[in-house]
Design a protein around this motif. Structure first.
Motif, PDB file in Angstrom:
ATOM      1  N   GLN A 122     -15.886 -14.860  -2.662  1.00  0.00           N
ATOM      2  CA  GLN A 122     -15.040 -13.914  -1.934  1.00  0.00           C
ATOM      3  C   GLN A 122     -13.953 -14.615  -1.127  1.00  0.00           C
ATOM      4  OE1 GLN A 122     -15.402 -10.803  -2.546  1.00  0.00           O
ATOM      5  NE2 GLN A 122     -17.354 -10.905  -3.614  1.00  0.00           N
ATOM      6  N   PHE A 123     -13.628 -15.845  -1.488  1.00  0.00           N
ATOM      7  CA  PHE A 123     -12.678 -16.630  -0.701  1.00  0.00           C
ATOM      8  C   PHE A 123     -11.317 -15.939  -0.592  1.00  0.00           C
ATOM      9  CE2 PHE A 123      -9.846 -20.415  -0.069  1.00  0.00           C
ATOM     10  CZ  PHE A 123     -10.359 -20.782   1.169  1.00  0.00           C
ATOM     11  N   LEU A 124     -10.817 -15.409  -1.699  1.00  0.00           N
ATOM     12  CA  LEU A 124      -9.517 -14.747  -1.684  1.00  0.00           C
ATOM     13  C   LEU A 124      -9.548 -13.497  -0.809  1.00  0.00           C
ATOM     14  CD1 LEU A 124      -8.262 -15.017  -5.381  1.00  0.00           C
ATOM     15  CD2 LEU A 124      -7.463 -16.277  -3.382  1.00  0.00           C
ATOM     16  N   VAL A 125     -10.657 -12.768  -0.840  1.00  0.00           N
ATOM     17  CA  VAL A 125     -10.796 -11.573   0.000  1.00  0.00           C
ATOM     18  C   VAL A 125     -10.728 -11.957   1.479  1.00  0.00           C
ATOM     19  CG1 VAL A 125     -12.348  -9.688   0.680  1.00  0.00           C
ATOM     20  CG2 VAL A 125     -12.116 -10.313  -1.732  1.00  0.00           C
ATOM     21  N   LEU A 126     -11.456 -13.014   1.839  1.00  0.00           N
ATOM     22  CA  LEU A 126     -11.490 -13.447   3.237  1.00  0.00           C
ATOM     23  C   LEU A 126     -10.127 -13.972   3.686  1.00  0.00           C
ATOM     24  CD1 LEU A 126     -14.989 -15.207   3.291  1.00  0.00           C
ATOM     25  CD2 LEU A 126     -14.398 -12.931   4.152  1.00  0.00           C
ATOM     26  N   ILE A 127      -9.444 -14.719   2.817  1.00  0.00           N
ATOM     27  CA  ILE A 127      -8.095 -15.189   3.140  1.00  0.00           C
ATOM     28  C   ILE A 127      -7.158 -13.993   3.324  1.00  0.00           C
ATOM     29  CG2 ILE A 127      -6.051 -16.323   2.175  1.00  0.00           C
ATOM     30  CD1 ILE A 127      -7.811 -18.417   1.011  1.00  0.00           C
ATOM     31  N   GLY A 128      -7.306 -12.996   2.452  1.00  0.00           N
ATOM     32  CA  GLY A 128      -6.474 -11.798   2.547  1.00  0.00           C
ATOM     33  C   GLY A 128      -6.683 -11.062   3.862  1.00  0.00           C
ATOM     34  N   LEU A 129      -7.935 -10.941   4.292  1.00  0.00           N
ATOM     35  CA  LEU A 129      -8.234 -10.266   5.561  1.00  0.00           C
ATOM     36  C   LEU A 129      -7.673 -11.065   6.739  1.00  0.00           C
ATOM     37  CD1 LEU A 129     -11.900  -9.088   4.895  1.00  0.00           C
ATOM     38  CD2 LEU A 129      -9.870  -7.648   5.077  1.00  0.00           C
ATOM     39  N   TYR A 130      -7.815 -12.379   6.670  1.00  0.00           N
ATOM     40  CA  TYR A 130      -7.273 -13.236   7.738  1.00  0.00           C
ATOM     41  C   TYR A 130      -5.753 -13.107   7.806  1.00  0.00           C
ATOM     42  CZ  TYR A 130      -5.907 -17.514  10.176  1.00  0.00           C
ATOM     43  OH  TYR A 130      -5.323 -18.412  11.036  1.00  0.00           O
ATOM     44  N   THR A 131      -5.097 -13.154   6.655  1.00  0.00           N
ATOM     45  CA  THR A 131      -3.643 -13.016   6.606  1.00  0.00           C
ATOM     46  C   THR A 131      -3.211 -11.655   7.123  1.00  0.00           C
ATOM     47  OG1 THR A 131      -3.552 -14.491   4.676  1.00  0.00           O
ATOM     48  CG2 THR A 131      -1.639 -13.082   5.072  1.00  0.00           C
ATOM     49  N   LEU A 132      -3.937 -10.618   6.752  1.00  0.00           N
ATOM     50  CA  LEU A 132      -3.624  -9.267   7.220  1.00  0.00           C
ATOM     51  C   LEU A 132      -3.745  -9.172   8.738  1.00  0.00           C
ATOM     52  CD1 LEU A 132      -3.010  -6.281   6.571  1.00  0.00           C
ATOM     53  CD2 LEU A 132      -5.485  -5.923   6.343  1.00  0.00           C
ATOM     54  N   GLY A 133      -4.842  -9.706   9.290  1.00  0.00           N
ATOM     55  CA  GLY A 133      -5.052  -9.654  10.730  1.00  0.00           C
ATOM     56  C   GLY A 133      -3.960 -10.398  11.488  1.00  0.00           C
ATOM     57  N   VAL A 134      -3.626 -11.612  11.035  1.00  0.00           N
ATOM     58  CA  VAL A 134      -2.598 -12.417  11.709  1.00  0.00           C
ATOM     59  C   VAL A 134      -1.236 -11.745  11.588  1.00  0.00           C
ATOM     60  CG1 VAL A 134      -1.370 -14.616  11.665  1.00  0.00           C
ATOM     61  CG2 VAL A 134      -3.845 -14.578  11.445  1.00  0.00           C
ATOM     62  N   SER A 135      -0.927 -11.173  10.425  1.00  0.00           N
ATOM     63  CA  SER A 135       0.375 -10.531  10.219  1.00  0.00           C
ATOM     64  C   SER A 135       0.529  -9.299  11.100  1.00  0.00           C
ATOM     65  CB  SER A 135       0.548 -10.156   8.746  1.00  0.00           C
ATOM     66  OG  SER A 135       0.463 -11.295   7.917  1.00  0.00           O
ATOM     67  N   ILE A 136      -0.527  -8.488  11.199  1.00  0.00           N
ATOM     68  CA  ILE A 136      -0.470  -7.295  12.054  1.00  0.00           C
ATOM     69  C   ILE A 136      -0.285  -7.703  13.515  1.00  0.00           C
ATOM     70  CG2 ILE A 136      -1.811  -5.340  12.940  1.00  0.00           C
ATOM     71  CD1 ILE A 136      -3.058  -5.095  10.169  1.00  0.00           C
ATOM     72  N   ALA A 137      -1.049  -8.703  13.949  1.00  0.00           N
ATOM     73  CA  ALA A 137      -0.910  -9.192  15.325  1.00  0.00           C
ATOM     74  C   ALA A 137       0.501  -9.720  15.571  1.00  0.00           C
ATOM     75  CB  ALA A 137      -1.946 -10.276  15.603  1.00  0.00           C
ATOM     76  N   LEU A 195       5.300 -13.027  -1.194  1.00  0.00           N
ATOM     77  CA  LEU A 195       4.554 -12.805   0.049  1.00  0.00           C
ATOM     78  C   LEU A 195       4.714 -13.991   0.993  1.00  0.00           C
ATOM     79  CD1 LEU A 195       2.530 -11.163   1.735  1.00  0.00           C
ATOM     80  CD2 LEU A 195       0.679 -12.248   0.438  1.00  0.00           C
ATOM     81  N   LEU A 196       4.649 -15.206   0.439  1.00  0.00           N
ATOM     82  CA  LEU A 196       4.820 -16.398   1.269  1.00  0.00           C
ATOM     83  C   LEU A 196       6.201 -16.421   1.921  1.00  0.00           C
ATOM     84  CD1 LEU A 196       3.137 -19.162  -0.934  1.00  0.00           C
ATOM     85  CD2 LEU A 196       2.443 -18.487   1.361  1.00  0.00           C
ATOM     86  N   LEU A 197       7.230 -16.051   1.167  1.00  0.00           N
ATOM     87  CA  LEU A 197       8.586 -16.046   1.709  1.00  0.00           C
ATOM     88  C   LEU A 197       8.709 -15.044   2.851  1.00  0.00           C
ATOM     89  CD1 LEU A 197      11.511 -17.009   1.556  1.00  0.00           C
ATOM     90  CD2 LEU A 197      11.933 -15.236  -0.171  1.00  0.00           C
ATOM     91  N   LEU A 198       8.168 -13.838   2.669  1.00  0.00           N
ATOM     92  CA  LEU A 198       8.211 -12.826   3.720  1.00  0.00           C
ATOM     93  C   LEU A 198       7.480 -13.278   4.965  1.00  0.00           C
ATOM     94  CD1 LEU A 198       7.666  -9.527   1.656  1.00  0.00           C
ATOM     95  CD2 LEU A 198       9.765 -10.270   2.807  1.00  0.00           C
ATOM     96  N   LEU A 199       6.301 -13.886   4.766  1.00  0.00           N
ATOM     97  CA  LEU A 199       5.505 -14.331   5.915  1.00  0.00           C
ATOM     98  C   LEU A 199       6.188 -15.483   6.647  1.00  0.00           C
ATOM     99  CD1 LEU A 199       1.882 -14.177   4.444  1.00  0.00           C
ATOM    100  CD2 LEU A 199       2.895 -12.650   6.135  1.00  0.00           C
ATOM    101  N   ILE A 200       6.810 -16.404   5.894  1.00  0.00           N
ATOM    102  CA  ILE A 200       7.508 -17.514   6.538  1.00  0.00           C
ATOM    103  C   ILE A 200       8.637 -16.981   7.409  1.00  0.00           C
ATOM    104  CG2 ILE A 200       9.038 -19.470   6.086  1.00  0.00           C
ATOM    105  CD1 ILE A 200       7.277 -20.105   3.642  1.00  0.00           C
ATOM    106  N   ILE A 201       9.402 -16.003   6.897  1.00  0.00           N
ATOM    107  CA  ILE A 201      10.485 -15.404   7.682  1.00  0.00           C
ATOM    108  C   ILE A 201       9.928 -14.722   8.930  1.00  0.00           C
ATOM    109  CG2 ILE A 201      12.263 -13.606   7.674  1.00  0.00           C
ATOM    110  CD1 ILE A 201      12.636 -14.205   4.673  1.00  0.00           C
ATOM    111  N   LEU A 202       8.857 -13.945   8.756  1.00  0.00           N
ATOM    112  CA  LEU A 202       8.241 -13.243   9.884  1.00  0.00           C
ATOM    113  C   LEU A 202       7.746 -14.214  10.941  1.00  0.00           C
ATOM    114  CD1 LEU A 202       7.076 -10.703  11.268  1.00  0.00           C
ATOM    115  CD2 LEU A 202       5.040 -10.984   9.821  1.00  0.00           C
ATOM    116  N   PHE A 203       7.075 -15.272  10.505  1.00  0.00           N
ATOM    117  CA  PHE A 203       6.482 -16.230  11.450  1.00  0.00           C
ATOM    118  C   PHE A 203       7.565 -17.048  12.164  1.00  0.00           C
ATOM    119  CE2 PHE A 203       2.335 -16.425   8.765  1.00  0.00           C
ATOM    120  CZ  PHE A 203       2.043 -15.121   9.167  1.00  0.00           C
TER     121      PHE A 203
END
Length: 206
Positions: A122-137, A195-203
């Motif tokens: 379930q590694f991808l699922v857990l990474i996805g949840l972590y990414t979702l939580g950090v992005s929302i925050a 997704l990586l490009l969007l997150l890099i811009i956001l961060f």
């Protein structure tokens, strides 16, 4: 046909995995938000871990093969060093506080060791949840920063939920986790790049 005992054991293992996955999922989502929900996630995984330990003892399962993954437990050495290093401490209250704060460094490696197969699956699922939580925050903090005037105060106060240092480290972890995440099909690799490009811009804006 499998024996009745084997069927019961398989159901027991499946229940443990489901409870542990729920706990790990809550932990991944709660990391950038709430210590309370992190504690709930830890308690949930601890329940499954206790069940697994009891099952191994009751069924006298040979754990020798499992020790091939002993390296998962290495972060727990930090907590053990804190324990040993404070035995002669003159400030006992601070030592006990430090042990309590660093307790996840002992428990999380133990949980990862007990449920290493589940984490691999379930590694991808857990990474996805972590990414979702950090992005929302990140979005919430960014909106708060844009809607408020920080000219007379520290902009770091826009980190609403946790320390700005911890939050910055969590932001930095998302990109390599997604970039090196295994098991992503060829069809979804372009989606990952976007997704990586969007997150890099956001961060970076954050």
């Amino acid at each position: 046909f499998p024996s009745h005992d084997k069927v019961v054991t398989n159901r027991w293992v499946k229940l443990e995995d489901n409870i542990a996955l729920l706990g790990f999922g809550v932990l991944c989502l709660a990391l950038p938000f709430s210590n309370l929900f992190m504690s709930i996630g830890m308690f949930t995984v601890a329940t499954a871990a206790l069940s697994r330990i009891l099952r191994i003892i009751i069924l006298r399962k040979n754990p020798s093969q499992a020790w091939a993954d002993y390296w998962v437990l290495l972060p727990a050495l930090i907590w053990l060093l804190t324990l040993v290093g404070g035995l002669n401490s003159e400030n006992t209250s601070h030592w006990l506080w430090d042990l309590r704060v660093k307790l996840p460094l002992l428990l999380i490696p133990l949980f990862a060791f007990l449920f290493r197969g589940l984490i691999r699956q379930q590694f991808l699922v857990l990474i996805g949840l972590y990414t979702l939580g950090v992005s929302i925050a990140c979005l919430i903090c960014l909106c708060f920063a844009l809607l408020n005037d920080f000219s007379g105060s520290d902009i770091r106060n826009a980190s609403l939920f946790i320390s700005h240092i911890r939050f910055g480290l969590m932001l930095a972890m998302v990109i390599p986790l997604l970039y090196f995440a295994p098991g992503i099909s060829l069809e979804k690799r372009n989606l990952r790049r976007g997704l990586l490009l969007l997150l890099i811009i956001l961060f970076l804006v954050q």
